[in-house]
Write an enzyme that holds these catalytic residues in place. Structure first.
Site, short mmCIF file in Angstrom:
data_model
loop_
_atom_site.label_atom_id
_atom_site.label_comp_id
_atom_site.label_asym_id
_atom_site.label_seq_id
_atom_site.Cartn_x
_atom_site.Cartn_y
_atom_site.Cartn_z
N LYS A 245 68.45 -4.76 28.19
CA LYS A 245 68.09 -5.64 28.53
C LYS A 245 66.76 -6.22 29.64
CE LYS A 245 69.08 -2.71 32.51
NZ LYS A 245 69.24 -1.61 31.70
N ARG B 174 71.10 -1.46 41.43
CA ARG B 174 71.15 -0.17 40.25
C ARG B 174 72.54 0.56 41.14
NH1 ARG B 174 67.34 0.72 36.72
NH2 ARG B 174 67.86 2.23 35.48
N ARG C 42 63.69 3.22 20.37
CA ARG C 42 62.52 1.99 20.97
C ARG C 42 60.60 2.51 21.60
NH1 ARG C 42 65.09 0.90 27.62
NH2 ARG C 42 65.45 3.24 27.89
N ARG D 149 58.71 5.74 26.08
CA ARG D 149 58.10 5.95 26.91
C ARG D 149 58.88 7.30 27.65
NH1 ARG D 149 62.76 2.41 29.83
NH2 ARG D 149 63.47 3.76 31.36
N ARG E 261 70.31 9.98 33.21
CA ARG E 261 70.18 8.55 33.29
C ARG E 261 71.66 7.68 33.78
NH1 ARG E 261 66.06 7.36 29.64
NH2 ARG E 261 66.01 5.33 30.16
P1 AMP Z 1 64.89 1.22 33.87
O1 AMP Z 1 63.25 0.88 32.94
O2 AMP Z 1 65.01 -0.03 34.61
O3 AMP Z 1 65.01 1.42 33.39
O4 AMP Z 1 63.72 2.09 35.50
C1 AMP Z 1 62.63 3.47 34.82
C2 AMP Z 1 63.82 4.13 36.10
O5 AMP Z 1 63.24 3.92 37.31
C3 AMP Z 1 64.86 4.83 36.30
O6 AMP Z 1 65.14 6.13 35.56
C4 AMP Z 1 64.65 5.09 38.04
O7 AMP Z 1 64.38 6.63 38.32
C5 AMP Z 1 63.33 3.94 38.16
N1 AMP Z 1 64.26 3.00 38.59
C6 AMP Z 1 63.77 1.77 38.54
N2 AMP Z 1 64.39 0.90 39.32
C7 AMP Z 1 65.16 1.58 39.67
C8 AMP Z 1 66.80 1.06 40.89
N3 AMP Z 1 66.97 -0.18 41.20
N4 AMP Z 1 66.56 1.89 42.25
C9 AMP Z 1 66.78 3.40 41.45
N5 AMP Z 1 65.69 3.76 40.76
C10 AMP Z 1 64.82 3.01 40.18
#
Ligand code: AMP
Length: 216
Positions: free
Chosen positions: A13, A88, A127, A161, A172
């Site tokens: 994404k 999400r 990554r 990360r 996750r």
């Molecule tokens: P991502 O970079 O999108 O994988 O997000 C990293 C982390 O941020 C996720 O594992 C969640 O803990 C938190 N996070 C990001 N976006 C959301 C969302 N829309 N709702 C809840 N938690 C989020």
């Protein structure tokens, strides 16, 4: 165009979102990037979410909607936006719909990144990103053009990360399967979901997306 990128962590994404930002000239809102910036800045939100993110759980809808609400009204998104990592869960999807109705906007397209578990793990384990501008890279699929130098900003500072470790990734994935994946059906029923085979090479995925975006 208002686009949602939907798919598991590591499905591409972020990379494809960056590609779409350039090709469509509209900006991306990545809730994950915003939250990581808050942690980096040591803000109140950052302190609240740090532990939740490192364990791979979802941050509260309240915090997320505050971020989305304050961003979507900005001038830079009047011509469109790409949502990466949001919504999400079903509650977030419904709250988004209500917010967009108020703003007289609509989601035009949901791109669903379908990927096998094997490719997913390979992507996540390799990554990394530019610590300065956040551009994403992968040791196997997407190295910088000039070795060890960010293509976008030229920085030589890269990071992995914190939540890309095996415990957090498995948590996750559980959260994704239970709460996020059902959104595919939700948007399919609205006839705005289009699937992409994300097992393919990065360039081929970009080409497929280009066609989908053109056809609407
Ligand atoms: P991502 O970079 O999108 O994988 O997000 C990293 C982390 O941020 C996720 O594992 C969640 O803990 C938190 N996070 C990001 N976006 C959301 C969302 N829309 N709702 C809840 N938690 C989020």
């Amino acid at each position: 165009m208002n686009i949602i990128l939907l798919g598991p962590p590591g499905s591409g994404k972020g990379t494809q979102g960056e590609y779409l930002e350039k090709s469509l000239n509209i900006k991306r809102i990545s809730t994950g990037d915003i939250l990581r910036n808050e942690i980096e800045a040591g803000s109140e939100i950052g302190k609240t979410v740090q532990d939740i993110i490192s364990k791979g759980y979802l941050v509260s809808d309240e915090i997320i909607m505050e971020i989305i609400g304050s961003n979507l009204v900005l001038e830079e998104y009047v011509n469109g936006f790409i949502l990466d990592g949001f919504p999400r869960n079903l509650d977030q999807a419904k709250l988004l719909e209500a917010l967009l109705e108020k703003l007289n906007k609509k989601i035009s397209l949901v791109l669903f990144f379908a990927i096998s578990d094997q490719v997913l793990i390979e992507r996540i384990c390799n990554r990394y990103y530019c610590a300065k501008c956040g551009a994403s890279y992968n040791k196997i699929f997407k190295l910088p053009i000039v070795s060890d130098q960010c293509d976008v900003c030229g920085s030589k500072d890269f990071k992995v990360r914190e939540d890309d470790n095996i415990e957090s990734v498995s948590s996750r994935m559980q959260q994704y399967r239970a709460k996020t994946e059902p959104l595919a059906l939700y948007y399919q029923n609205k006839d705005i979901l289009r699937s992409i085979n994300s097992d393919q090479a990065v360039d081929k995925i970009s080409k497929d997306i280009e066609i989908l975006v053109k056809n609407g």
